[in-house]
Design a protein around this motif. Structure first.
Motif, PDB file in Angstrom:
ATOM      1  N   MET B   1       0.840  -1.196   0.000  1.00 15.05           N
ATOM      2  CA  MET B   1       0.000   0.000   0.000  1.00 15.05           C
ATOM      3  C   MET B   1       0.879   1.252   0.000  1.00 15.05           C
ATOM      4  SD  MET B   1      -3.313   0.643   2.455  1.00 15.05           S
ATOM      5  CE  MET B   1      -2.646   1.952   3.455  1.00 15.05           C
ATOM      6  N   GLU B   2       0.439   2.268  -0.717  1.00 18.87           N
ATOM      7  CA  GLU B   2       1.175   3.510  -0.832  1.00 18.87           C
ATOM      8  C   GLU B   2       1.250   4.214   0.528  1.00 18.87           C
ATOM      9  OE1 GLU B   2       1.282   6.148  -4.792  1.00 18.87           O
ATOM     10  OE2 GLU B   2      -0.520   6.342  -3.614  1.00 18.87           O
ATOM     11  N   THR B   3       2.375   4.805   0.832  1.00 18.72           N
ATOM     12  CA  THR B   3       2.522   5.538   2.089  1.00 18.72           C
ATOM     13  C   THR B   3       1.560   6.724   2.110  1.00 18.72           C
ATOM     14  OG1 THR B   3       4.870   5.078   1.818  1.00 18.72           O
ATOM     15  CG2 THR B   3       4.264   6.593   3.578  1.00 18.72           C
ATOM     16  N   LYS B   4       0.938   6.944   3.255  1.00 15.63           N
ATOM     17  CA  LYS B   4       0.091   8.131   3.404  1.00 15.63           C
ATOM     18  C   LYS B   4       0.997   9.369   3.464  1.00 15.63           C
ATOM     19  CE  LYS B   4      -4.137   6.490   3.664  1.00 15.63           C
ATOM     20  NZ  LYS B   4      -4.508   6.214   2.275  1.00 15.63           N
ATOM     21  N   LEU B   5       0.594  10.392   2.723  1.00 16.12           N
ATOM     22  CA  LEU B   5       1.440  11.585   2.625  1.00 16.12           C
ATOM     23  C   LEU B   5       1.707  12.233   3.978  1.00 16.12           C
ATOM     24  CD1 LEU B   5      -0.005  13.240  -0.613  1.00 16.12           C
ATOM     25  CD2 LEU B   5       2.077  11.888  -0.360  1.00 16.12           C
ATOM     26  N   ARG B   6       0.661  12.251   4.809  1.00 15.06           N
ATOM     27  CA  ARG B   6       0.829  12.932   6.112  1.00 15.06           C
ATOM     28  C   ARG B   6       1.806  12.206   7.030  1.00 15.06           C
ATOM     29  NH1 ARG B   6      -5.215  14.630   6.160  1.00 15.06           N
ATOM     30  NH2 ARG B   6      -5.031  16.869   5.828  1.00 15.06           N
ATOM     31  N   ALA B   7       2.077  10.932   6.688  1.00 16.77           N
ATOM     32  CA  ALA B   7       3.091  10.212   7.467  1.00 16.77           C
ATOM     33  C   ALA B   7       4.503  10.663   7.081  1.00 16.77           C
ATOM     34  CB  ALA B   7       2.945   8.708   7.242  1.00 16.77           C
ATOM     35  N   VAL B   8       4.594  11.369   5.965  1.00 16.05           N
ATOM     36  CA  VAL B   8       5.913  11.778   5.462  1.00 16.05           C
ATOM     37  C   VAL B   8       6.226  13.224   5.826  1.00 16.05           C
ATOM     38  CG1 VAL B   8       7.342  12.027   3.396  1.00 16.05           C
ATOM     39  CG2 VAL B   8       5.671  10.166   3.534  1.00 16.05           C
ATOM     40  N   LEU B   9       5.266  14.104   5.586  1.00 18.78           N
ATOM     41  CA  LEU B   9       5.523  15.539   5.779  1.00 18.78           C
ATOM     42  C   LEU B   9       4.243  16.229   6.240  1.00 18.78           C
ATOM     43  CD1 LEU B   9       7.570  16.472   2.556  1.00 18.78           C
ATOM     44  CD2 LEU B   9       8.353  16.813   4.908  1.00 18.78           C
ATOM     45  N   PRO B  10       4.367  17.354   6.937  1.00 15.62           N
ATOM     46  CA  PRO B  10       3.180  18.135   7.295  1.00 15.62           C
ATOM     47  C   PRO B  10       2.500  18.724   6.042  1.00 15.62           C
ATOM     48  CG  PRO B  10       5.180  19.081   8.286  1.00 15.62           C
ATOM     49  CD  PRO B  10       5.608  17.937   7.446  1.00 15.62           C
ATOM     50  N   ASP B  11       1.211  19.062   6.188  1.00 16.54           N
ATOM     51  CA  ASP B  11       0.418  19.522   5.044  1.00 16.54           C
ATOM     52  C   ASP B  11       1.087  20.660   4.280  1.00 16.54           C
ATOM     53  OD1 ASP B  11      -1.303  17.677   6.007  1.00 16.54           O
ATOM     54  OD2 ASP B  11      -3.069  18.999   6.053  1.00 16.54           O
ATOM     55  N   GLN B  12       1.551  21.670   5.004  1.00 21.03           N
ATOM     56  CA  GLN B  12       2.068  22.846   4.284  1.00 21.03           C
ATOM     57  C   GLN B  12       3.306  22.511   3.468  1.00 21.03           C
ATOM     58  OE1 GLN B  12       2.035  22.569   7.641  1.00 21.03           O
ATOM     59  NE2 GLN B  12       3.850  23.512   8.577  1.00 21.03           N
ATOM     60  N   ASP B  13       4.095  21.538   3.940  1.00 22.28           N
ATOM     61  CA  ASP B  13       5.277  21.123   3.172  1.00 22.28           C
ATOM     62  C   ASP B  13       4.877  20.334   1.925  1.00 22.28           C
ATOM     63  OD1 ASP B  13       6.690  22.338   5.136  1.00 22.28           O
ATOM     64  OD2 ASP B  13       7.567  20.513   5.989  1.00 22.28           O
ATOM     65  N   LEU B  14       3.839  19.513   2.060  1.00 22.64           N
ATOM     66  CA  LEU B  14       3.350  18.756   0.902  1.00 22.64           C
ATOM     67  C   LEU B  14       2.820  19.713  -0.164  1.00 22.64           C
ATOM     68  CD1 LEU B  14       1.502  15.997   2.925  1.00 22.64           C
ATOM     69  CD2 LEU B  14       3.529  15.611   1.496  1.00 22.64           C
ATOM     70  N   ILE B  15       2.083  20.708   0.289  1.00 22.32           N
ATOM     71  CA  ILE B  15       1.537  21.691  -0.658  1.00 22.32           C
ATOM     72  C   ILE B  15       2.671  22.483  -1.306  1.00 22.32           C
ATOM     73  CG2 ILE B  15       0.194  23.854  -0.737  1.00 22.32           C
ATOM     74  CD1 ILE B  15      -1.748  22.371   1.250  1.00 22.32           C
ATOM     75  N   ARG B  16       3.689  22.755  -0.527  1.00 23.62           N
ATOM     76  CA  ARG B  16       4.860  23.473  -1.058  1.00 23.62           C
ATOM     77  C   ARG B  16       5.502  22.670  -2.207  1.00 23.62           C
ATOM     78  NH1 ARG B  16       6.854  27.799  -2.338  1.00 23.62           N
ATOM     79  NH2 ARG B  16       9.105  28.061  -2.239  1.00 23.62           N
ATOM     80  N   LEU B  17       5.605  21.356  -2.020  1.00 19.62           N
ATOM     81  CA  LEU B  17       6.180  20.526  -3.094  1.00 19.62           C
ATOM     82  C   LEU B  17       5.341  20.664  -4.366  1.00 19.62           C
ATOM     83  CD1 LEU B  17       7.066  17.162  -1.254  1.00 19.62           C
ATOM     84  CD2 LEU B  17       8.582  19.096  -1.741  1.00 19.62           C
TER      85      LEU B  17
END
Lengths: 328, 325
Positions: B1-17
């Motif tokens: 199963m694909e890693t959940k994004l929030r397990a990797v980085l906080p929301d604002q960092d994900l949006i920044r990417l």
């Protein structure tokens, strides 16, 4: 003043600058444990340790590239190419990178680095180990080129090179390492770049030379004095920056010039010097500028014919006599 | 199963990417338009399709880490923090460019961002990265040198000399290969006896891994992990990011050596929409938020073009400046 060899003068300059400035580092093939193929780096590993005096793999292009990166990162590398012939393996980093980085990046960085390289012919090392490549370097803007002829200049120019914030290619002549001379004791003895020296004053003809050719020109001048010919000998010291003012003033005084280069004649630096003299001294020249060069051949091994390929004291003297017999 | 994004980085960092990838794509596509109009000249190598590599990798590095790249480097510079308008002005050859208009597309540089240059001789940046890593260690600085390069660079002697040297001196260099499968028009298996580039480090005792270069999170995780290892061990490491360029080698290349089927297969793996979908599915951003990010990027790029158009040309005297200190 101390009497010392050209080799020891270089060694002293390296030691003094390593002691003075902790950002100076040394690397090259066999420069540390083996103390250099020509022993210019003798004693450095013992005094300064493994992080500052480093042996490298036989990877000339990378020797230069790593120095470029280190210089950009705040270190002052003084690297040795075992001989100038191996610089040809490093021309990508020397020419495409070292001389371009400051310019193409809009002046936002600088490369305080020195590339030392022994070279020149006359030791029967045959075609691949006897080249004089100074024209290759002075042709390309973005690097200074130093070519010391005397032990004093070897020391003073090398110290200037290490303290300069531009890349410097420092060409040592293999046949000069054992030559001796008086060297000033002052640890701040620096020879500025772009200031040719008048090795001997004279009135009849100007000989313009560099590195070992300056020494042979001096010997020729002594020989010619017996014939009543007074030669002024100009040693260029650096090919870039090129001090044109000193030899132009001399030729304006003497009216005759012989330019001497150890490198090949075809498109060699002597042609450029001759053009500068014609351009600036046209009205005062009494004879065409004469030119003494290495022969346009790969260097042969046998000493009988190797000698023919490299300018000798006699060749220079003959060129002076020829110039004096000519007139416009 | 694909890693959940929030397990990797906080929301604002994900949006920044995501913002960075969108800005990168918009910037590059705008460059293509300006090239067609004749405002950008010379060589122009565009990055569209490879955004996940530069964006993910840069996020996995520290700001003090050096970054070097080749000649397809607009995005690496912008993601590191270069102002799009000054990069665009550089491409226009204007005095306000990031290198005063002297470098152009292939030679972006900003030492204040530790972005140490775009180099246009294939593989030229390898030893320079090694040297910067040496300087960092010599001066006791906690930083590594991240060296981006293409699959075409690995058959240069520089690559092998530099890997050997970096391991011999144990220097903190992170080599990041962007394997887009083509060195101009020559596919990897036609130029490399061993097309698995990451396997080529075994001769130099350098650990390496292959990562999906179309997935920004995979790249980020691999680079972050590798960078920590490089820093702790003071040793080199190599990452091969498998990716694809949607355009030809340069604007002069119609890319006729690639099949339509191959191109379509990779377009379906476009890193932007796939990451956008994940952000929406995992409730990190709404579709309208993503639309707003696109609109903002388009405005930024339009402002960059206007700035470049209105900027002055370099003065003639600049020709003689910056050769020597």
């Amino acid at each position: 003043m101390s009497d010392m060899t050209y080799r020891d003068a270089l060694n002293l300059a390296l030691k003094e600058e390593l002691r003075r400035d902790p950002s100076v580092v040394i690397w090259g093939e066999d420069v540390a444990l083996y103390e250099g193929s020509f022993k210019v780096t003798r004693g450095l590993l013992a005094e300064f340790g493994e992080e500052r005096v480093k042996d490298t793999p036989i990877s000339e292009n990378t020797i230069i590239g790593v120095a470029i990166g280190a210089a950009m990162g705040g270190v002052r590398p003084v690297v040795e190419l075992m001989t100038v012939n191996f610089a040809l393996l490093a021309m990508d980093q020397l020419v495409n990178h070292m001389t371009k980085i400051r310019y193409m990046f809009g002046g936002q960085t600088w490369l305080p680095m020195v590339v030392r390289a022994p070279g020149g012919g006359g030791s029967q090392l045959a075609a691949q180990h006897s080249q004089s490549l100074e024209t290759f370097f002075m042709h390309c803007p973005g690097m200074y080129v130093a070519v010391p002829a005397t032990p004093a200049d070897a020391r003073g120019l090398l110290k200037t090179a290490i303290r300069d914030n531009n890349p410097v290619v420092f060409l040592e002549h293999e046949l000069l390492y054992n030559s001796r001379g008086e060297v000033p004791d002052d640890p701040e003895y620096l020879v500025p770049f772009g200031a040719a020296s008048v090795l001997r004053e004279g009135t009849d003809v100007t000989i313009v030379a560099y590195s070992r050719m300056s020494i042979l020109a001096l010997q020729a001048a002594v020989e010619l004095e017996r014939e009543g010919i007074s030669c002024e000998v100009i040693d260029l010291r650096t090919l870039n920056p090129l001090d044109t003012a000193t030899f132009i003033a001399s030729v304006q005084k003497t009216g005759r010039a012989v330019v001497v280069e150890e490198c090949w004649q075809m498109a060699g630096l002597g042609g450029h010097l001759a053009w500068l003299i014609h351009r600036d001294c046209f009205d005062t020249l009494l004879a065409p500028v004469n030119r003494v060069s290495g022969l346009d051949v790969p260097m042969p091994y046998s000493r009988k014919i190797e000698k023919l390929c490299i300018p000798q004291m006699e060749t220079i003297a003959a060129a002076v006599r020829e110039t004096l017999s000519q007139k416009y | 199963m694909e890693t959940k994004l929030r397990a990797v980085l906080p929301d604002q960092d994900l949006i920044r990417l995501y913002e960075q990838m969108v800005l990168s794509r918009e910037f590059e596509e705008s460059c293509a338009e300006q090239y067609t109009k004749g405002h950008i000249t010379g060589f122009l190598h565009l990055y569209s399709g490879q955004e996940a590599v530069a964006v993910g990798a840069t996020a996995g590095l520290h700001k003090d880490d050096y970054i070097l790249s080749a000649y397809r480097e607009h995005v690496q510079a912008i993601v590191r923090g270069a102002e799009p308008k000054r990069v665009m002005a550089e491409l226009f050859g204007k005095a306000t460019g990031i290198c005063k208009g002297k470098g152009g597309s292939m030679h972006l540089f900003d030492p204040t961002l530790n972005f140490m240059g775009g180099y246009a001789i294939v593989g030229g940046q390898f030893p320079i990265a090694v040297g910067l890593a040496f300087a960092a260690r010599y001066r006791g600085e906690d930083r590594l040198a991240a060296c981006f390069f293409g699959d075409g660079a690995v058959n240069q002697g520089n690559f092998h000399e530099s890997l050997n040297w970096a391991r011999l001196w144990n220097l903190p260099v992170l080599f990041i290969c962007e394997n887009n499968f083509y060195g101009i028009g020559t596919e990897v298996h036609r130029s490399s006896a061993l097309p698995d580039i990451h396997k080529r480090t075994c001769g130099y005792d350098i650990p390496s891994e292959k990562v999906d270069g179309m997935d920004v999170i995979s790249v980020y995780q691999a680079v972050r992990h590798a960078a920590e290892w490089v820093r702790e061990q003071s040793r080199p490491y190599l990452i091969e990011a498998v990716t694809y360029r949607f355009r030809g080698h340069s604007m002069a290349d119609p890319a006729k050596y690639r099949s339509t089927a191959e191109h379509e297969m990779w377009k379906a793996r476009d890193p932007l929409p796939s990451f956008g979908r994940r952000l929406v599915v995992e409730g990190i951003a709404s579709q309208s938020h993503l639309d707003a990010i696109l609109a903002k990027a388009q405005t930024t790029v339009q402002e960059a073009v206007t700035f470049a158009e209105q900027s002055p040309w370099p003065e003639d005297r600049e020709v003689w400046e910056d050769i020597y200190v």
